[in-house]
Design a protein around this motif. Structure first.
Motif, short mmCIF file in Angstrom:
data_model
loop_
_atom_site.label_atom_id
_atom_site.label_comp_id
_atom_site.label_asym_id
_atom_site.label_seq_id
_atom_site.Cartn_x
_atom_site.Cartn_y
_atom_site.Cartn_z
N ARG A 49 0.20 -10.05 -5.78
CA ARG A 49 1.23 -10.95 -6.55
C ARG A 49 0.60 -12.34 -6.74
NH1 ARG A 49 7.26 -8.48 -5.80
NH2 ARG A 49 6.80 -6.43 -5.62
N ALA A 50 0.29 -12.77 -5.24
CA ALA A 50 -0.13 -14.17 -5.14
C ALA A 50 -1.18 -14.39 -5.72
CB ALA A 50 -0.56 -14.47 -3.52
N LEU A 51 -2.40 -13.35 -5.79
CA LEU A 51 -3.65 -13.51 -6.64
C LEU A 51 -3.15 -13.60 -8.15
CD1 LEU A 51 -5.77 -11.17 -4.59
CD2 LEU A 51 -6.30 -13.49 -4.87
N LEU A 52 -2.25 -13.00 -8.65
CA LEU A 52 -1.85 -12.90 -10.07
C LEU A 52 -1.17 -14.35 -10.59
CD1 LEU A 52 -0.81 -9.10 -10.35
CD2 LEU A 52 -2.64 -10.18 -11.58
N ALA A 53 -0.71 -14.74 -9.20
CA ALA A 53 0.21 -16.33 -9.82
C ALA A 53 -0.85 -17.23 -9.77
CB ALA A 53 1.11 -16.41 -8.70
N SER A 54 -2.32 -17.07 -9.40
CA SER A 54 -3.37 -17.90 -9.42
C SER A 54 -3.72 -17.95 -10.84
CB SER A 54 -4.38 -17.83 -8.56
OG SER A 54 -5.23 -16.75 -8.93
N ALA A 55 -4.85 -18.73 -11.23
CA ALA A 55 -5.44 -18.78 -12.45
C ALA A 55 -6.59 -17.65 -12.63
CB ALA A 55 -6.08 -20.09 -12.77
N ALA A 56 -6.53 -16.73 -11.79
CA ALA A 56 -7.82 -15.60 -11.90
C ALA A 56 -7.49 -14.96 -13.24
CB ALA A 56 -7.52 -14.77 -10.53
N ALA A 57 -8.82 -14.78 -13.72
CA ALA A 57 -8.81 -13.97 -14.99
C ALA A 57 -8.25 -12.69 -15.09
CB ALA A 57 -10.32 -14.13 -15.52
N VAL A 58 -9.03 -11.88 -14.16
CA VAL A 58 -8.53 -10.54 -13.73
C VAL A 58 -8.59 -10.24 -12.33
CG1 VAL A 58 -9.16 -8.13 -14.26
CG2 VAL A 58 -9.42 -9.62 -16.18
N VAL A 59 -7.47 -9.60 -11.82
CA VAL A 59 -7.67 -8.93 -10.64
C VAL A 59 -7.83 -7.60 -10.48
CG1 VAL A 59 -6.21 -8.75 -8.34
CG2 VAL A 59 -6.11 -10.74 -9.73
N THR A 60 -8.91 -7.04 -9.95
CA THR A 60 -8.93 -5.69 -9.89
C THR A 60 -8.74 -5.16 -8.38
OG1 THR A 60 -10.69 -5.62 -11.54
CG2 THR A 60 -10.68 -3.72 -9.93
N ALA A 61 -7.37 -4.25 -8.45
CA ALA A 61 -6.97 -3.81 -7.08
C ALA A 61 -7.47 -2.37 -6.88
CB ALA A 61 -5.60 -3.85 -7.01
N VAL A 62 -8.21 -2.18 -5.98
CA VAL A 62 -8.87 -0.74 -5.62
C VAL A 62 -8.16 -0.25 -4.33
CG1 VAL A 62 -11.01 0.52 -4.63
CG2 VAL A 62 -11.10 -1.49 -6.46
N GLU A 63 -7.49 0.95 -4.46
CA GLU A 63 -6.45 1.37 -3.61
C GLU A 63 -6.60 2.96 -3.49
OE1 GLU A 63 -4.24 2.22 -0.71
OE2 GLU A 63 -3.75 0.22 -1.37
N LEU A 64 -6.70 3.42 -2.43
CA LEU A 64 -6.85 4.98 -2.12
C LEU A 64 -5.63 5.55 -1.88
CD1 LEU A 64 -9.26 6.86 -1.22
CD2 LEU A 64 -9.11 6.34 1.12
N ASP A 65 -4.42 5.06 -1.73
CA ASP A 65 -3.25 5.62 -1.36
C ASP A 65 -2.41 5.78 -2.78
OD1 ASP A 65 -0.67 6.23 -0.74
OD2 ASP A 65 -0.62 5.01 1.16
N ARG A 66 -2.21 7.15 -3.16
CA ARG A 66 -1.56 7.06 -4.43
C ARG A 66 -0.13 6.60 -4.44
NH1 ARG A 66 -2.99 13.55 -6.74
NH2 ARG A 66 -5.29 13.01 -6.90
N ARG A 67 0.54 6.32 -3.28
CA ARG A 67 1.94 5.98 -3.31
C ARG A 67 1.95 4.46 -3.80
NH1 ARG A 67 3.53 6.40 2.40
NH2 ARG A 67 1.46 5.30 2.48
N ALA A 68 0.69 3.77 -3.10
CA ALA A 68 0.54 2.29 -3.43
C ALA A 68 0.11 2.00 -4.95
CB ALA A 68 -0.50 1.78 -2.69
N VAL A 69 -0.82 2.83 -5.39
CA VAL A 69 -1.06 3.14 -6.99
C VAL A 69 0.17 3.02 -7.77
CG1 VAL A 69 -2.29 4.10 -8.77
CG2 VAL A 69 -3.40 3.94 -6.56
N ALA A 70 0.80 3.96 -7.64
CA ALA A 70 2.48 3.89 -8.28
C ALA A 70 2.99 2.69 -8.34
CB ALA A 70 2.83 5.14 -8.11
N ALA A 71 3.03 2.11 -6.98
CA ALA A 71 3.90 1.12 -6.95
C ALA A 71 3.36 -0.20 -7.75
CB ALA A 71 4.03 0.59 -5.43
#
Length: 285
Positions: free
Chosen positions: A69-91
């Motif tokens: 959320r903090a990274l998305l609130a910056s001026a970053a063009a795109v945030v790519t989040a790599v997650e192994l936990d399926r529960r977190a992917v859904a969240a």
């Protein structure tokens, strides 16, 4: 690495604790998870990456998405989040809907990801790394540091101190040599166990890494890995003994003017560089 002020959080987002409850996202020890839920602290960590305008940001192990959320609130063009936990992917899918086109969530093992192939330049990595894979992730990124603009990474405090350690200190070793050979490394801030849920047993620390402009290339990097593994594998030994498995240790040390009676922790990064280049040249002859 201080950056511009962050934009306010997007309206309509549930709290991190609500997200965790709804998706059954209790932290799992097997995944090295310790969630960072203090949003002000997440913003502070994201700010350590400096101005992210136009940058492609990789985050590894985002969990419920506090730092995301903090990274998305910056001026970053795109945030790519790599997650192994399926529960977190859904969240994290909730965040994708709020930030269309700016967040990409990948269910994958970050150890198998080629950052340069995944993201266009300029690339920045900002992550609260899972403790159990933090060191191999860092070494993998150091191999390809020339493709990165900078990294802001959270480790256990002990690991962070090893990354930034100076010669002739107890913490100085293989990891510090590899990191400082490829990057300018700086310990940026420390966080107490209570900043996380669940609290780990140790403090954590954020390290900033800015790659040096020169790229040694894969062959020299592999040679440096071999050299440092041998040198620090039995760190109480003198170099002439520690480097014996590499063959011709005495001649190799003499060629670069290093006394074989010294121990690995006394060598500077520049001296390791000289040794690695001499070893590569010898083996290629």
């Amino acid at each position: 690495m201080n950056g511009p002020p962050h934009e306010p959080a997007a309206p309509g987002l549930p709290s991190l604790r609500d997200t965790i409850a709804r998706h059954g996202l209790e932290a799992r020890k097997s995944l090295g998870q310790h969630f960072l839920l203090d949003e002000a602290l997440c913003r502070r960590i994201a700010a350590q990456a400096g101005d992210l305008a136009g940058r492609q940001v990789l985050e590894v192990g985002p969990g419920p998405g506090g730092l995301t959320r903090a990274l998305l609130a910056s001026a970053a063009a795109v945030v790519t989040a790599v997650e192994l936990d399926r529960r977190a992917v859904a969240a994290l899918a909730e965040l994708e809907a709020v930030y269309p086109g700016r967040l990409r969530v990948m269910e994958a093992d970050a150890l198998g990801i080629d950052v340069a192939a995944l993201l266009p330049a300029p690339r920045v990595i900002v992550a609260n790394l899972p403790y159990n894979v933090a060191t191999p992730l860092l070494v993998g990124w150091l191999r390809h540091a020339a493709a990165l603009e900078r990294m802001v990474l959270m480790f256990q405090q002990e690991v962070a101190e090893r990354i930034c350690a100076a010669p002739n200190t107890e913490a100085y070793g293989r990891l510090g040599v590899l990191a400082q050979w490829r990057c300018r490394a700086q310990l940026l801030l420390s966080l107490p166990p209570g900043a996380f849920s669940p609290p780990p047993k140790v403090w954590s620390a954020v390290v900033g890494l800015v790659p040096h402009p020169d790229d040694p290339g894969p062959a020299l990097f592999r040679t440096m890995e071999r050299l440092t593994a041998a040198a620090f594998g039995q760190r109480r030994k003198m170099l002439r003994g520690a480097l014996k498995p590499l063959g011709g240790a005495e001649a190799l040390l003499a060629a670069v003017g290093i006394d074989g009676a010294r121990r690995a922790e006394t060598l500077s990064v520049a001296e390791f560089d000289r040794l690695a280049r001499a070893l590569l040249a010898r083996d290629a002859a």
